[in-house]
Design a protein around this motif. Sequence first.
Motif, mmCIF file in Angstrom:
data_model
loop_
_atom_site.group_PDB
_atom_site.id
_atom_site.type_symbol
_atom_site.label_atom_id
_atom_site.label_comp_id
_atom_site.label_asym_id
_atom_site.label_seq_id
_atom_site.Cartn_x
_atom_site.Cartn_y
_atom_site.Cartn_z
ATOM 1 N N PHE A 17 10.796 2.987 -5.211
ATOM 2 C CA PHE A 17 11.292 4.233 -5.785
ATOM 3 C C PHE A 17 10.138 5.064 -6.340
ATOM 4 C CE2 PHE A 17 13.916 6.970 -8.458
ATOM 5 C CZ PHE A 17 15.021 7.160 -7.633
ATOM 6 N N SER A 18 9.188 4.395 -6.972
ATOM 7 C CA SER A 18 8.023 5.099 -7.524
ATOM 8 C C SER A 18 7.161 5.688 -6.411
ATOM 9 C CB SER A 18 7.185 4.143 -8.375
ATOM 10 O OG SER A 18 7.910 3.686 -9.488
ATOM 11 N N GLU A 19 7.019 4.928 -5.333
ATOM 12 C CA GLU A 19 6.238 5.417 -4.187
ATOM 13 C C GLU A 19 6.855 6.692 -3.616
ATOM 14 O OE1 GLU A 19 6.034 4.389 0.491
ATOM 15 O OE2 GLU A 19 6.101 2.655 -0.858
ATOM 16 N N LEU A 20 8.175 6.697 -3.445
ATOM 17 C CA LEU A 20 8.853 7.864 -2.890
ATOM 18 C C LEU A 20 8.788 9.040 -3.861
ATOM 19 C CD1 LEU A 20 11.957 6.117 -1.271
ATOM 20 C CD2 LEU A 20 9.953 7.045 -0.108
ATOM 21 N N ASN A 21 8.898 8.754 -5.149
ATOM 22 C CA ASN A 21 8.783 9.817 -6.145
ATOM 23 C C ASN A 21 7.413 10.477 -6.078
ATOM 24 O OD1 ASN A 21 10.891 10.520 -8.294
ATOM 25 N ND2 ASN A 21 11.184 8.330 -8.062
ATOM 26 N N ALA A 22 6.394 9.647 -5.987
ATOM 27 C CA ALA A 22 5.029 10.175 -5.950
ATOM 28 C C ALA A 22 4.804 11.036 -4.710
ATOM 29 C CB ALA A 22 4.024 9.028 -5.975
ATOM 30 N N ARG A 23 5.457 10.659 -3.621
ATOM 31 C CA ARG A 23 5.245 11.366 -2.358
ATOM 32 C C ARG A 23 6.016 12.684 -2.282
ATOM 33 N NH1 ARG A 23 6.982 7.999 2.592
ATOM 34 N NH2 ARG A 23 5.695 6.493 1.457
ATOM 35 N N TYR A 24 7.228 12.683 -2.832
ATOM 36 C CA TYR A 24 8.116 13.828 -2.605
ATOM 37 C C TYR A 24 8.461 14.620 -3.873
ATOM 38 C CZ TYR A 24 8.750 11.563 1.898
ATOM 39 O OH TYR A 24 8.536 11.002 3.124
ATOM 40 N N MET A 25 7.841 14.281 -4.982
ATOM 41 C CA MET A 25 8.153 14.978 -6.222
ATOM 42 C C MET A 25 7.700 16.437 -6.152
ATOM 43 S SD MET A 25 7.065 13.858 -10.089
ATOM 44 C CE MET A 25 7.629 12.188 -9.786
ATOM 45 N N LYS A 26 8.432 17.283 -6.845
ATOM 46 C CA LYS A 26 8.039 18.680 -6.926
ATOM 47 C C LYS A 26 6.634 18.771 -7.505
ATOM 48 C CE LYS A 26 12.775 20.242 -7.693
ATOM 49 N NZ LYS A 26 13.753 20.773 -8.682
ATOM 50 N N PHE A 27 5.801 19.556 -6.843
ATOM 51 C CA PHE A 27 4.422 19.769 -7.283
ATOM 52 C C PHE A 27 3.641 18.454 -7.349
ATOM 53 C CE2 PHE A 27 7.214 22.735 -9.687
ATOM 54 C CZ PHE A 27 7.000 23.833 -8.872
ATOM 55 N N SER A 28 3.996 17.524 -6.483
ATOM 56 C CA SER A 28 3.284 16.254 -6.434
ATOM 57 C C SER A 28 1.836 16.486 -6.016
ATOM 58 C CB SER A 28 3.960 15.308 -5.438
ATOM 59 O OG SER A 28 3.145 14.180 -5.197
ATOM 60 N N ASN A 29 0.926 15.724 -6.625
ATOM 61 C CA ASN A 29 -0.487 15.808 -6.260
ATOM 62 C C ASN A 29 -0.869 14.810 -5.182
ATOM 63 O OD1 ASN A 29 -1.083 17.872 -8.039
ATOM 64 N ND2 ASN A 29 -1.547 16.490 -9.731
ATOM 65 N N LYS A 30 0.126 14.050 -4.721
ATOM 66 C CA LYS A 30 -0.185 13.071 -3.677
ATOM 67 C C LYS A 30 -0.360 13.789 -2.341
ATOM 68 C CE LYS A 30 1.106 8.595 -1.803
ATOM 69 N NZ LYS A 30 1.971 7.426 -1.928
ATOM 70 N N PHE A 31 -1.421 13.434 -1.632
ATOM 71 C CA PHE A 31 -1.716 14.109 -0.371
ATOM 72 C C PHE A 31 -0.626 13.811 0.647
ATOM 73 C CE2 PHE A 31 -4.098 15.134 3.474
ATOM 74 C CZ PHE A 31 -4.723 16.318 3.076
ATOM 75 N N PRO A 32 -0.165 14.810 1.397
ATOM 76 C CA PRO A 32 0.946 14.603 2.343
ATOM 77 C C PRO A 32 0.618 13.552 3.397
ATOM 78 C CG PRO A 32 0.471 16.938 2.057
ATOM 79 C CD PRO A 32 -0.632 16.197 1.384
ATOM 80 N N GLU A 33 1.641 12.819 3.797
ATOM 81 C CA GLU A 33 1.502 11.850 4.876
ATOM 82 C C GLU A 33 2.073 12.441 6.157
ATOM 83 O OE1 GLU A 33 3.175 8.085 3.960
ATOM 84 O OE2 GLU A 33 2.024 7.829 2.121
ATOM 85 N N VAL A 34 1.464 12.084 7.277
ATOM 86 C CA VAL A 34 1.978 12.542 8.566
ATOM 87 C C VAL A 34 2.214 11.327 9.459
ATOM 88 C CG1 VAL A 34 0.810 14.772 8.433
ATOM 89 C CG2 VAL A 34 -0.343 12.844 9.514
ATOM 90 N N ASP A 35 3.049 11.502 10.449
ATOM 91 C CA ASP A 35 3.367 10.419 11.382
ATOM 92 C C ASP A 35 2.297 10.400 12.474
ATOM 93 O OD1 ASP A 35 4.403 8.604 13.147
ATOM 94 O OD2 ASP A 35 6.433 9.428 13.159
ATOM 95 N N THR A 36 1.215 9.670 12.218
ATOM 96 C CA THR A 36 0.097 9.657 13.162
ATOM 97 C C THR A 36 0.473 8.991 14.486
ATOM 98 O OG1 THR A 36 -0.723 7.617 12.132
ATOM 99 C CG2 THR A 36 -1.649 9.695 11.356
ATOM 100 N N ASP A 37 1.363 8.010 14.439
ATOM 101 C CA ASP A 37 1.773 7.345 15.685
ATOM 102 C C ASP A 37 2.457 8.341 16.618
ATOM 103 O OD1 ASP A 37 0.789 4.894 14.915
ATOM 104 O OD2 ASP A 37 2.667 4.243 14.019
ATOM 105 N N TYR A 38 3.294 9.190 16.034
ATOM 106 C CA TYR A 38 3.964 10.207 16.855
ATOM 107 C C TYR A 38 2.947 11.199 17.413
ATOM 108 C CZ TYR A 38 6.467 14.460 18.029
ATOM 109 O OH TYR A 38 6.914 15.576 18.675
#
Length: 386
Positions: free
Chosen positions: A223-244
């Motif tokens: 839950f914390s991981e998802l919060n960090a990734r998708y929170m409003k104004f999150s500072n976590k760098f976006p993840e992309v689907d590199t396999d795709y």
Amino acid sequence: MDSKLNVDATKLFEALQYQLLVAVDHCFELEKDECVWLEVYGDVTVPGKAQVEVKFYTGDLTDGHSNFWNTLKNWMNEKFDHTAYKTLVLLTTQEFGSQATLASWNTRTVADKVSAMEAILQGTEERFLASKKTGIPASLKLQRLVMDSARRGDLIQILERVVITTNAETLAQRLHRFKKNQLTPIRAEKQQQFIDELLGFMSSTELVANGWKITRLMFDNKFSELNARYMKFSNKFPEVDTDYLKRTINVSDLMEYAFVKKIQEVGGDDYIKKAALHKLIAEQTISELLGECRLQKPDIARYQSNQLNSHLSHRARQMIEVRKVTEPDELKLESLKFYHERHALEAEQLCSFENTTLEFRNGVYHLLAETQPEEKDDEFHWRLWK
């Protein structure tokens, strides 16, 4: 298509999603050393506390409904230790039928519950005799099994713990409540992805293979991981689907691109596919950040300008270092070394985002290599010659 085929299994998947959301609710209530089990002892189980049977059904919960009698039968199974739980819950989206004598279940004494169930069995017996059918219906067999006097002691112990929760939230209502109560800090356009990833974690093959046990720590970490990734104004760098993205690359289609030609002129043919992947990562990341208004175009332009100026300075310095190299093959080799050195440099942070990736920064290099500047001296190159 408006009509569904007989083989349509949508309801099965909806029922699983519903069960997982019930489990999520229980995960939020766990103490730090507690866990939730799915499908091992029943639908949703919190050891020492509650065992919950989840029924995602339409229609009324009548006195003779199999959801009630089957659930009791399962709890009476000799392999199920009903004494290990404080509460046995039948949670169903059904409402009690208008004529159901079970409607006041949770306020009755155990003796009253037994009397009501005996009356239901008697009514079923009488209807069977009146029907003059020879085959005993499954509903009657089930009720006889539960009410068997030889097992009355177990039944009474179970009834002391049984709670029936009817008219439970629908799937849509449960999802709405979850979003309202838990996802207000999450960007609106990412809330569905948050839910999908959380339920994906809850039903992951790894968890199922290891007994489908979810501890409070495991749940909190996810839950914390998802919060960090998708929170409003999150500072976590976006993840992309590199396999795709990898699957979309066809190197033979890229030969006319400037960034490819600039890699080829220093002998880097083997690195074209990786460069194309990095370029796609940069493009998708920039598009996402701009689309979600987490960055503005001047922010991206400033970052690219910094990368270009840094590259031009490093290239100028390296050209001085190799000024005495005249052999073309050796100069090309030095240029390829320069290519790898630049790619290995620590990535400059993009605005306030944490952990800006090398792949993104390297992708920016290849975006710059595609750009034709006003001044020829400002053009991005890997070669260490004019």
